[in-house]
Design an enzyme around this catalytic site. Structure first.
Site, mmCIF file in Angstrom:
data_model
loop_
_atom_site.group_PDB
_atom_site.id
_atom_site.type_symbol
_atom_site.label_atom_id
_atom_site.label_comp_id
_atom_site.label_asym_id
_atom_site.label_seq_id
_atom_site.Cartn_x
_atom_site.Cartn_y
_atom_site.Cartn_z
ATOM 1 N N GLY A 14 -1.411 8.528 5.764
ATOM 2 C CA GLY A 14 -0.014 8.483 5.156
ATOM 3 C C GLY A 14 0.417 9.616 4.479
ATOM 4 O O GLY A 14 1.890 9.830 4.720
ATOM 5 N N ASP A 44 1.352 9.355 0.374
ATOM 6 C CA ASP A 44 2.667 9.005 0.808
ATOM 7 C C ASP A 44 3.308 7.952 -0.321
ATOM 8 O O ASP A 44 4.153 7.969 -0.573
ATOM 9 C CB ASP A 44 2.714 7.910 2.118
ATOM 10 N N ASP A 102 0.918 2.519 -4.646
ATOM 11 C CA ASP A 102 1.022 1.060 -4.564
ATOM 12 C C ASP A 102 0.321 0.541 -6.041
ATOM 13 O O ASP A 102 0.750 0.611 -7.041
ATOM 14 C CB ASP A 102 0.707 0.256 -3.337
ATOM 15 N N VAL A 124 7.326 -1.053 2.797
ATOM 16 C CA VAL A 124 8.382 -0.043 3.135
ATOM 17 C C VAL A 124 7.718 0.862 4.328
ATOM 18 O O VAL A 124 6.250 0.931 4.220
ATOM 19 C CB VAL A 124 8.591 0.946 1.720
ATOM 20 N N ASP A 156 3.207 3.362 7.622
ATOM 21 C CA ASP A 156 3.450 2.780 8.803
ATOM 22 C C ASP A 156 3.500 1.159 8.477
ATOM 23 O O ASP A 156 3.302 0.674 7.585
ATOM 24 C CB ASP A 156 2.174 2.932 9.717
HETATM 25 P P1 IMP Z 1 -3.159 1.169 -3.419
HETATM 26 O O1 IMP Z 1 -2.396 2.059 -4.142
HETATM 27 O O2 IMP Z 1 -4.698 1.272 -3.749
HETATM 28 O O3 IMP Z 1 -2.678 -0.291 -3.287
HETATM 29 O O4 IMP Z 1 -3.170 1.540 -1.878
HETATM 30 C C1 IMP Z 1 -2.046 2.423 -1.345
HETATM 31 C C2 IMP Z 1 -2.199 2.437 -0.269
HETATM 32 O O5 IMP Z 1 -1.889 1.207 0.752
HETATM 33 C C3 IMP Z 1 -1.329 3.682 0.465
HETATM 34 O O6 IMP Z 1 -1.879 4.703 0.602
HETATM 35 C C4 IMP Z 1 -0.945 3.014 1.703
HETATM 36 O O7 IMP Z 1 -1.594 3.484 2.951
HETATM 37 C C5 IMP Z 1 -0.890 1.724 1.780
HETATM 38 N N1 IMP Z 1 0.424 0.793 1.471
HETATM 39 C C6 IMP Z 1 0.781 0.168 0.179
HETATM 40 N N2 IMP Z 1 2.086 -0.080 0.067
HETATM 41 C C7 IMP Z 1 2.517 0.079 1.355
HETATM 42 C C8 IMP Z 1 3.957 -0.127 1.848
HETATM 43 O O8 IMP Z 1 4.891 -0.771 1.368
HETATM 44 N N3 IMP Z 1 3.989 0.420 3.351
HETATM 45 C C9 IMP Z 1 3.024 1.034 4.018
HETATM 46 N N4 IMP Z 1 1.726 1.516 3.298
HETATM 47 C C10 IMP Z 1 1.642 0.679 2.140
HETATM 48 MG MG MG Z 2 -2.865 5.638 2.484
#
Ligand code: IMP
Ligand code: MG
Length: 181
Positions: free
Chosen positions: A50, A105, A108, A158, A164
């Site tokens: 990403g 990217d 989250d 998003v 993606d």
């Molecule tokens: P987290 O911060 O550990 O929850 O995971 C983050 C990863 O989840 C990011 O690097 C993305 O690959 C994926 N991700 C989380 N939210 C989204 C979204 O809204 N769209 C696309 N990928 C997302």
């Molecule tokens: Mg990612």
């Protein structure tokens, strides 16, 4: 997802940040990174996959010496505690004693990037800074804050600018969100 499904998905999505907004935010975040890291000879690490668009457009805006490498990390599973990530590809270059800038990217829930940072510190990085192009306003207490953020995004799924939807549309120059129904 096949091409037709991907096109339909985009037609039914809401534009969240236009290409112009994205490029303005990119220039802004690059300026902040230049101010902070110009004399650090940092190791910049792109988080695959990403982070590839943000990193690719950011690097030419950094007018100082740096090293570049990438990493690919994934969580073992939902039961995993922070710090336990599986490296699909660890950085090849040594992080020992380096100022490291991790570029991804989206922030989250922050679990993955918190674990990545912890691992890099354990591998001997002197300082780990985190740049994400988007920060999801999900109201959650994230285990990590980004040092540099391009744009906020709403608490929706998003895509575009590296992100993606079922593998599609990482290549979009703008950011969209799936319609909620
Ligand atoms: P987290 O911060 O550990 O929850 O995971 C983050 C990863 O989840 C990011 O690097 C993305 O690959 C994926 N991700 C989380 N939210 C989204 C979204 O809204 N769209 C696309 N990928 C997302
Ligand atoms: Mg990612």
């Amino acid at each position: 997802m096949n091409a037709q499904q991907a096109r339909t998905m985009l037609l039914n999505a809401d534009l969240i940040h236009s290409e112009t907004t994205v490029q303005t935010a990119l220039a802004d975040v690059a300026g902040r990174i230049r101010a902070r890291l110009a004399d650090k000879n940092p190791l910049v690490l792109c988080v695959m996959t990403g982070g590839v668009i943000f990193t690719g457009q950011l690097l030419p805006k950094l007018d100082f010496p740096l090293d570049f490498d990438y990493l690919h990390a994934t969580r073992y599973g939902p039961e995993t505690q922070g710090g336990k990530i599986s490296w699909r590809m660890a950085p090849w270059m040594s992080v020992k004693g380096r100022t490291v800038l991790v570029v991804d990217d989206i922030l989250d829930e922050g679990v993955t990037l918190a674990a990545v940072k912890e691992s890099l510190i354990r591998l001997g990085a002197e300082e780990v800074l985190l740049a994400v192009f988007t920060d999801k306003l999900n109201g959650k207490n994230k285990p990590i804050a980004a040092d540099f953020v391009g744009l906020p995004v709403p608490d929706r799924f998003v895509f575009g600018y590296g992100m993606d939807v079922d593998g599609a549309w990482r290549n979009l120059p703008a950011i969209y969100a799936l319609k909620e129904d």
